[in-house]
Design an enzyme around this catalytic site. Structure first.
Site, short mmCIF file in Angstrom:
data_model
loop_
_atom_site.label_atom_id
_atom_site.label_comp_id
_atom_site.label_asym_id
_atom_site.label_seq_id
_atom_site.Cartn_x
_atom_site.Cartn_y
_atom_site.Cartn_z
N GLY A 157 0.78 -1.23 0.00
CA GLY A 157 0.00 0.00 0.00
C GLY A 157 0.81 1.27 0.00
CD GLU B 5 -1.12 -33.06 -0.31
OE1 GLU B 5 -0.94 -32.35 0.71
OE2 GLU B 5 -0.42 -32.94 -1.33
CG ASP C 31 6.18 -31.16 0.28
OD1 ASP C 31 5.58 -30.08 0.32
OD2 ASP C 31 5.63 -32.26 0.05
#
Length: 627
Positions: free
Chosen positions: A226, A443, A519
């Protein structure tokens, strides 16, 4: 509302001080273009003439005349030009020329005897010298005079055709439409800039005590936090002329143009003081000057001019320079010193409270239903910047419209988080049964390692639906609280979690796949940082072995050690990763039944929540305890 032209001129003169009128520019361009065309036509004519004319001897001319192969003859003052009967084409006509070996009367008689048309020389009123002056000298002289006029006007007006003029856009409050109310998650930065705005509005109370307006402030932080939005908010709050441009606007291919634009920009600012100058991406011109490997003359001249202008303007007039960058480490030290940029305002990634505020700001214009809890979304988006959060709100709104609903739900917001992080679901990618089973065990290995460690973050969701960013599945973890420090135990738990997917594959299938590449990359980065940056190695102790460059961009590291030490670092990283992998294999082997049950359930459902995962986890663990 005041409208400003590119010169920042609000006087009644039309903004043409020192600037060449457009009609004059057009006339000059047409004159130059005409002269260039004349020269090109003259050059082409000479080239065509030389390519279609062949020199022959006088004897050859007489022979061709006797043979009747010549169609016509032109007797000139210094040569005889003969046109043969056979031509190359209608467009290309060949001709011969030779010197005059006999008097013109004899040549004329020979042509009459051969029955050939001929023309005698006609006296010319002009000379060769005059022709040369008219064709070459006069156009070049005229072009020189025109260019001289242009350059003189350019030196007064800031560059040829306005090249050296500043390209700054000038805004006032109503044109930006952004105030500090539209900026959230950056309270400290807003506080610093609010003081600047107040100084511009009420300088008397600061001058009374002896305070001076800072010359400049540098907004520093990662992309998307920003910085530009804050600058626009300053424009909206200040209600003074706001000159906005990027660092690249100064740089051109011509040396000196950038410096001219800097001079022109500060001249405009002085004429419109009090005002604010905003330079976005100032590293484009503010890079450190280095002569060792050669320099960029244009950029360095622009920087030198900027430094001189920042020293030269008077802060009592109310001129404030605001700049933004995400590479402060490459900026020239002379630019960063107090007296030029007096303040460095850090615009960093928002914390948990900041993310909540940012989400509320962007959700104001979106219809939300009663299920929405922005606090949960803020907790799930650790590390996200303001632009990421704004994109998530917008993606959720688009998803709600696609599904035919008039309000955004919590499910839409969580789906948008996944879209920003991992991409959209690839519905056309169908995994085979074996691959799908492998991904499911992979997973679940991650998730089970998380549940079995006390220092790991809890699981929010497990899915084996492929995503567009390359993942075949992933585990979403949501921290229970915002953390700013990580202990060694937490980092080691993270290593075990990352490597548990590969460990699960090896335990169940007796082989390994390429699915663990990401990973392994993340685990290696963490392990190397533990040893080289965090001082968590018993062998090297508290020695810093790597330093981080571009801390707000890619955080690239540079080694601060010799080759022998680097080799030892690699060995330490290998040991750390090997220990984490063995720990992951041991944990999963001891809980093989839990691994099989949850992987089978995930294989059928493809996506399960963290609550479903923990329910099966507790059920199986409870059955084992009863037995």
């Amino acid at each position: 509302m005041d409208n400003f032209n590119n010169n920042g001129n609000r006087n009644g003169n039309g903004g043409n001080d020192g600037k060449m009128p457009k009609n004059t520019q057009t006339i000059i361009i047409l004159i130059i273009s005409g002269l260039i065309m004349v020269m090109l036509i003259s050059f082409m004519s000479n080239w065509m003439a030389n390519s279609t004319t062949k020199e022959i001897t006088y004897n050859e001319f007489l022979k061709k005349l006797e043979e009747g192969s010549i169609a016509s003859v032109q007797i000139q003052s210094d040569r005889i030009v003969a046109v043969p009967r056979a031509q190359l084409s209608n467009m290309m006509q060949l001709s011969y020329y030779t010197g005059i070996a006999e008097d013109i009367t004899t040549v004329s008689a020979r042509c009459e005897a051969a029955g050939i048309d001929y023309s005698a020389p006609v006296a010319k009123s002009s000379s060769v010298i005059l022709d040369f002056i008219m064709v070459w000298v006069l156009p070049i002289l005229l072009m020189y005079l025109v260019l001289g006029l242009v350059m003189r006007r350019a030196s007064r007006g800031g560059g040829m055709m306005g090249v050296g003029k500043s390209n700054a856009k000038v805004y006032v409050q109503k044109e930006t439409g952004v105030t500090f109310k539209d900026v959230a998650g950056q309270d400290e930065a807003k506080e610093s800039l609010t003081e600047i705005v107040d100084f511009l509005h009420n300088p008397q109370k600061y001058v009374k005590i002896g305070a001076k307006l800072p010359k400049g402030a540098l907004l520093v932080g990662p992309p998307g936090t920003g910085k530009t939005l804050l600058a626009k908010a300053v424009a909206g709050e200040a209600k003074v002329p706001f000159f906005s441009l990027a660092g690249s606007d100064f740089v051109e291919m011509f040396v000196g143009v950038g410096a001219s634009r800097v001079r022109d920009l500060f001249k405009q600012a002085q004429n419109n003081a009090p005002c604010i100058i905003f330079i976005d991406e100032i590293d484009a011109i503010g890079k450190t000057r280095d002569s060792r490997y050669g320099g960029n003359d244009e950029r360095e001249q622009t920087l030198n001019q900027l430094l001189a202008e920042m020293d030269g303007f008077d802060t009592s007039k109310g001129i404030f320079l605001l700049a933004a960058t995400n590479r402060p480490e490459i900026l020239d030290k002379a630019l960063l010193r107090p007296g030029r940029f007096d303040r460095r305002i850090i615009v960093d990634k928002p914390d948990l409270k900041g993310r909540k505020d940012v989400l509320r700001v962007h959700a104001k214009s979106v219809s939300l239903d009663e299920t929405v809890d922005l606090d949960e979304i803020a907790m799930a988006t650790s590390g996200a910047v303001g632009s990421d959060l704004a994109n998530m709100i917008n993606e959720a709104a688009i998803l709600a419209v696609k599904q035919g609903r008039t309000a955004v739900s919590q499910a839409d917001l969580f789906e948008s988080v996944e879209v920003v992080i991992a991409g959209k679901e690839k519905k056309d990618r169908i995994l085979g049964p074996q691959e799908k089973k492998t991904v499911a065990y992979h997973e679940v290995g991650h998730a089970l390692a998380t549940a079995l460690q006390k220092d790991a973050e809890p699981v929010q969701k497990i899915t084996i639906v492929p995503r567009t960013m390359g993942s075949l599945g992933y585990v979403m973890q949501v921290p229970e609280e915002e953390k700013y420090l990580m202990s060694r135990d937490e980092l080691e738990a993270r290593l075990v979690t990352l490597l548990a997917g590969r460990a699960s594959e090896e335990i169940v299938f007796g082989t390994i796949t390429t699915g663990a590449s990401n990973d392994i990359e993340k685990a290696t980065q963490i392990a190397r940082a533990m040893i080289t940056q965090y001082g968590m190695s018993e062998k090297f102790g508290l020695m810093s072995l790597e330093s981080v460059e571009n801390q707000y961009l890619d955080r690239r590291t540079v080694a601060n050690c010799g080759d022998a030490t680097a080799t030892e670092i690699d060995k330490e990283v290998m040991i750390l990763l090997r220990n984490a992998y063995e720990k992951a294999k041991g944990m999963l082997s001891e809980n093989r039944e839990v691994l099989d049950r949850i992987a089978g359930y995930l294989f059928e459902k493809e996506t399960i929540t963290g609550k479903e995962f923990m329910r099966i986890f507790r059920e199986v663990r409870g059955e084992e305890e009863k037995e």
